[in-house]
Design a protein around this motif. Structure first.
Motif, short mmCIF file in Angstrom:
data_model
loop_
_atom_site.label_atom_id
_atom_site.label_comp_id
_atom_site.label_asym_id
_atom_site.label_seq_id
_atom_site.Cartn_x
_atom_site.Cartn_y
_atom_site.Cartn_z
N GLN A 412 0.84 -1.21 0.00
CA GLN A 412 0.00 0.00 0.00
C GLN A 412 0.87 1.25 0.00
OE1 GLN A 412 -3.13 0.53 -0.33
NE2 GLN A 412 -4.35 -1.16 0.44
N ILE A 413 1.91 1.25 0.82
CA ILE A 413 2.82 2.40 0.89
C ILE A 413 3.55 2.58 -0.45
CG2 ILE A 413 4.82 3.38 2.08
CD1 ILE A 413 3.97 1.79 4.57
N ASP A 414 3.93 1.46 -1.07
CA ASP A 414 4.65 1.52 -2.35
C ASP A 414 3.80 2.15 -3.44
OD1 ASP A 414 6.76 0.21 -1.13
OD2 ASP A 414 6.06 -1.78 -1.73
N ARG A 415 2.49 2.13 -3.29
CA ARG A 415 1.61 2.73 -4.30
C ARG A 415 1.81 4.24 -4.38
NH1 ARG A 415 -3.89 1.96 -2.59
NH2 ARG A 415 -4.29 3.27 -4.40
N GLY A 416 2.31 4.84 -3.29
CA GLY A 416 2.43 6.29 -3.28
C GLY A 416 3.80 6.84 -2.98
N TYR A 417 4.74 5.98 -2.53
CA TYR A 417 6.06 6.46 -2.11
C TYR A 417 7.14 5.61 -2.77
CZ TYR A 417 3.55 9.14 1.42
OH TYR A 417 2.70 10.02 2.06
N SER A 418 7.98 6.26 -3.55
CA SER A 418 8.98 5.55 -4.35
C SER A 418 10.21 5.19 -3.51
CB SER A 418 9.40 6.45 -5.52
OG SER A 418 10.48 5.90 -6.23
N HIS A 419 10.60 3.92 -3.56
CA HIS A 419 11.84 3.44 -2.90
C HIS A 419 11.94 3.99 -1.47
CE1 HIS A 419 13.12 1.85 -6.75
NE2 HIS A 419 13.03 3.03 -7.31
N ILE A 420 10.86 3.93 -0.73
CA ILE A 420 10.82 4.57 0.58
C ILE A 420 11.83 3.94 1.54
CG2 ILE A 420 8.93 3.12 1.43
CD1 ILE A 420 9.47 6.87 2.15
N VAL A 421 12.02 2.64 1.47
CA VAL A 421 12.96 1.97 2.38
C VAL A 421 14.38 2.47 2.14
CG1 VAL A 421 14.00 -0.24 3.01
CG2 VAL A 421 11.53 -0.08 2.66
N GLU A 422 14.81 2.44 0.89
CA GLU A 422 16.18 2.84 0.57
C GLU A 422 16.42 4.31 0.88
OE1 GLU A 422 14.92 -0.69 -1.67
OE2 GLU A 422 14.06 1.32 -1.45
N ARG A 423 15.46 5.15 0.60
CA ARG A 423 15.63 6.59 0.85
C ARG A 423 15.72 6.90 2.34
NH1 ARG A 423 10.62 8.84 -2.00
NH2 ARG A 423 11.55 10.92 -1.92
N LEU A 424 14.92 6.21 3.14
CA LEU A 424 14.97 6.46 4.58
C LEU A 424 16.21 5.83 5.22
CD1 LEU A 424 11.22 6.10 5.66
CD2 LEU A 424 12.51 8.16 5.08
N GLN A 425 16.66 4.72 4.68
CA GLN A 425 17.90 4.11 5.19
C GLN A 425 19.07 5.07 5.04
OE1 GLN A 425 18.04 0.48 2.88
NE2 GLN A 425 17.13 -0.76 4.51
N LYS A 426 19.10 5.83 3.95
CA LYS A 426 20.18 6.79 3.74
C LYS A 426 20.16 7.91 4.78
CE LYS A 426 20.63 6.02 -1.24
NZ LYS A 426 20.47 6.63 -2.59
N LEU A 427 19.00 8.13 5.40
CA LEU A 427 18.89 9.14 6.46
C LEU A 427 19.22 8.56 7.84
CD1 LEU A 427 15.57 10.89 5.36
CD2 LEU A 427 17.90 11.68 4.93
N GLY A 428 19.44 7.25 7.90
CA GLY A 428 19.75 6.62 9.18
C GLY A 428 18.63 5.82 9.79
N ALA A 429 17.51 5.67 9.08
CA ALA A 429 16.39 4.89 9.60
C ALA A 429 16.75 3.41 9.61
CB ALA A 429 15.14 5.13 8.76
N LYS A 430 16.26 2.70 10.62
CA LYS A 430 16.51 1.27 10.74
C LYS A 430 15.23 0.54 10.31
CE LYS A 430 20.48 2.31 12.56
NZ LYS A 430 21.71 2.20 11.76
N LEU A 431 15.16 0.21 9.03
CA LEU A 431 14.02 -0.53 8.54
C LEU A 431 14.45 -1.39 7.36
CD1 LEU A 431 11.60 1.73 6.43
CD2 LEU A 431 13.95 2.33 6.91
N GLU A 432 13.68 -2.44 7.10
CA GLU A 432 13.96 -3.32 5.98
C GLU A 432 12.66 -3.94 5.50
OE1 GLU A 432 16.32 -6.71 7.01
OE2 GLU A 432 15.35 -7.00 8.95
N ARG A 433 12.69 -4.39 4.27
CA ARG A 433 11.54 -5.05 3.69
C ARG A 433 11.68 -6.55 3.93
NH1 ARG A 433 8.04 -2.78 0.25
NH2 ARG A 433 9.52 -1.09 -0.15
N ILE A 434 10.59 -7.18 4.35
CA ILE A 434 10.59 -8.62 4.60
C ILE A 434 9.37 -9.23 3.92
CG2 ILE A 434 11.83 -8.41 6.80
CD1 ILE A 434 9.13 -8.73 8.23
N GLU A 435 9.38 -10.53 3.77
CA GLU A 435 8.20 -11.21 3.23
C GLU A 435 7.16 -11.34 4.31
OE1 GLU A 435 7.38 -12.16 0.12
OE2 GLU A 435 9.16 -10.97 -0.38
#
Length: 438
Positions: A412-435
């Motif tokens: 759902q988030i991917d429908r509106g936000y491009s590469h959100i995981v990778e972009r936030l990781q560059k800011l220091g956020a601790k998140l990852e995509r999982i199945e």
């Protein structure tokens, strides 16, 4: 279906550039159907809904050339109207609410179209009456086939006229506007939406040869022309992403610079976040959000509780109310969030309450947030994203929380936000995509 694992409690820092505007893209991309000449579009966001629409245009016979990461050239010289009868068209168009925007251009150029009931977020009733009443005023005849759930429209004799829209719908205005540019005579469109996205579309159509005046107001005058030509267009940065990053910086106590935001097109968005006590600075065309240990919600002049509500432009956009609500959780003070346009968009607050937020859901449209002023932290939980904007609000909450959160239905988030995981990781956020489990 994918999920996000988020470890909260980490401050972010650095610079982030917003993607192209999703809500602008859905109408700009459909406008390429109005001409057989090439149309080049820049700053197209690489998100699910937009990519689905580009794929749909290709299936309809539009020649699609990718020129760069966010630039495409579209040539709609050979549009296959027979594709509109196919099961594949029904499946793809029904899954994408933005598919409704192909109607105006197809009716204007070819005099007919078909479309199934579009999909999209499940955030309550989202009427299509504005679109169809506008087409009908121009002389179109439409029929809803309840068995197949298809709309068939005959617009072989579009004629300019006076139209008073029943609501200032952005997509309704865009659709009727695109139908009117090739209609015979003059169309006066009153109670039109005047969002920056409509201004962008109108200016693009004028560059293609349309004659639209009143741009930026709620009264548009369209003098019909016989044909439109090609053009080049650059889309605005996404104001919803910009607001999301402001809220994210405040909730996580972070210092962020949001680059190239087109400040002149943000309306009251910066001021609404300032009412929550967020100190942000306009630096050229960037927004700088300093690290704040505390931010206090303003009161009205008479001392009453601050109310933040959505309204047609230049009022506050409804897509950011979810972000305002979650940002207020760690503010000092109380705010009433009033979502007037969609009756189900606040139902995600039960997840925030489970995380420890102090929120009273008054009814489907109103929620009172009692800010905790960072005296208590949210705690990580497992939750599911119900729609795009609620999903990002939950992500912001998870980034600020103690411990680990899992957000299911991250698609759902991917429908509106491009590469959100990778972009936030560059800011220091601790998140990852999982199945997703199960």
């Amino acid at each position: 279906m994918s999920a996000l694992r988020v470890v909260g409690g980490h401050r972010l820092s650095g610079e982030i550039t917003p993607q192209g505007a999703k809500n602008e893209a859905l109408q700009i991309l459909c406008a390429v159907l109005l001409t057989e000449e090439p149309v080049t579009i820049h700053n197209i966001p690489n998100i699910v809904d937009v990519n689905k629409l580009i794929e749909l245009l290709g299936d309809m016979g539009v020649q699609v050339e990718r020129l760069g990461p966010d630039s495409y050239r579209f040539t709609a010289k050979h549009v296959n109207l027979e594709f509109l009868e196919s099961p594949e068209y029904r499946k793809k168009a029904a899954s994408l609410r933005g598919s409704i925007m192909v109607l105006g251009p197809l009716l204007a150029r070819f005099g007919k179209s078909r479309i199934p009931r579009p999909g999209g977020d499940k955030i309550g009733r989202r009427r299509l009456d504005t679109h169809f009443l506008g087409f009908q005023s121009l002389g179109a005849k439409f029929n809803y086939e309840s068995d197949s759930q298809f709309y068939s429209i005959d617009a072989s004799n579009l004629q300019g006229t006076y139209i008073l829209l029943d609501e200032a719908s952005v997509t309704g205005t865009a659709n009727v506007l695109m139908a009117a540019v090739l209609a015979r005579g003059t169309t006066t469109l009153y109670n039109a939406a005047c969002e920056p996205y409509i201004q962008q579309l109108s200016n693009m159509l004028n560059r293609m040869g349309a004659r639209i005046s009143g741009i930026g107001s709620n009264l548009l005058t369209i003098e019909g022309v016989e044909r439109l030509g090609g053009t080049e267009h650059t889309m605005l940065p996404d104001m919803i992403e910009i607001g999301s990053f402001i809220g994210m910086a405040a909730m996580t106590g972070s210092e962020l610079t949001i680059k190239n935001v087109r400040v002149d097109m943000l309306g009251m968005i910066p001021d609404v976040f300032r009412r929550l006590g967020i100190k942000l600075e306009i630096r050229g065309d960037d927004i700088y959000v300093p690290r704040q240990e505390s931010y206090q919600i303003e009161s009205f002049i008479d001392g009453s509780i601050m109310t933040i509500a959505d309204a047609p432009w230049p009022g506050f956009t409804p897509d950011l109310l979810s972000i305002v609500l979650v940002t207020a959780i760690q503010a000092k003070g109380t705010v009433l969030v009033h979502q007037k346009m969609f009756e189900s968009r606040l139902f995600f607050v039960d997840k925030l309450i489970d995380m420890g937020a102090q929120i009273i859901l008054c009814d489907p449209h109103r929620a009172t947030v009692i800010g905790m002023d960072r005296k208590n932290s949210l705690k990580g939980i497992k939750m599911t994203s119900p729609d795009i904007r609620a999903g990002v609000a939950l992500l912001i909450a998870a980034l600020s929380a103690k411990g680990e959160s899992i957000i299911y239905a991250a698609d759902q988030i991917d429908r509106g936000y491009s590469h959100i995981v990778e972009r936030l990781q560059k800011l220091g956020a601790k998140l990852e995509r999982i199945e997703s489990e199960g």
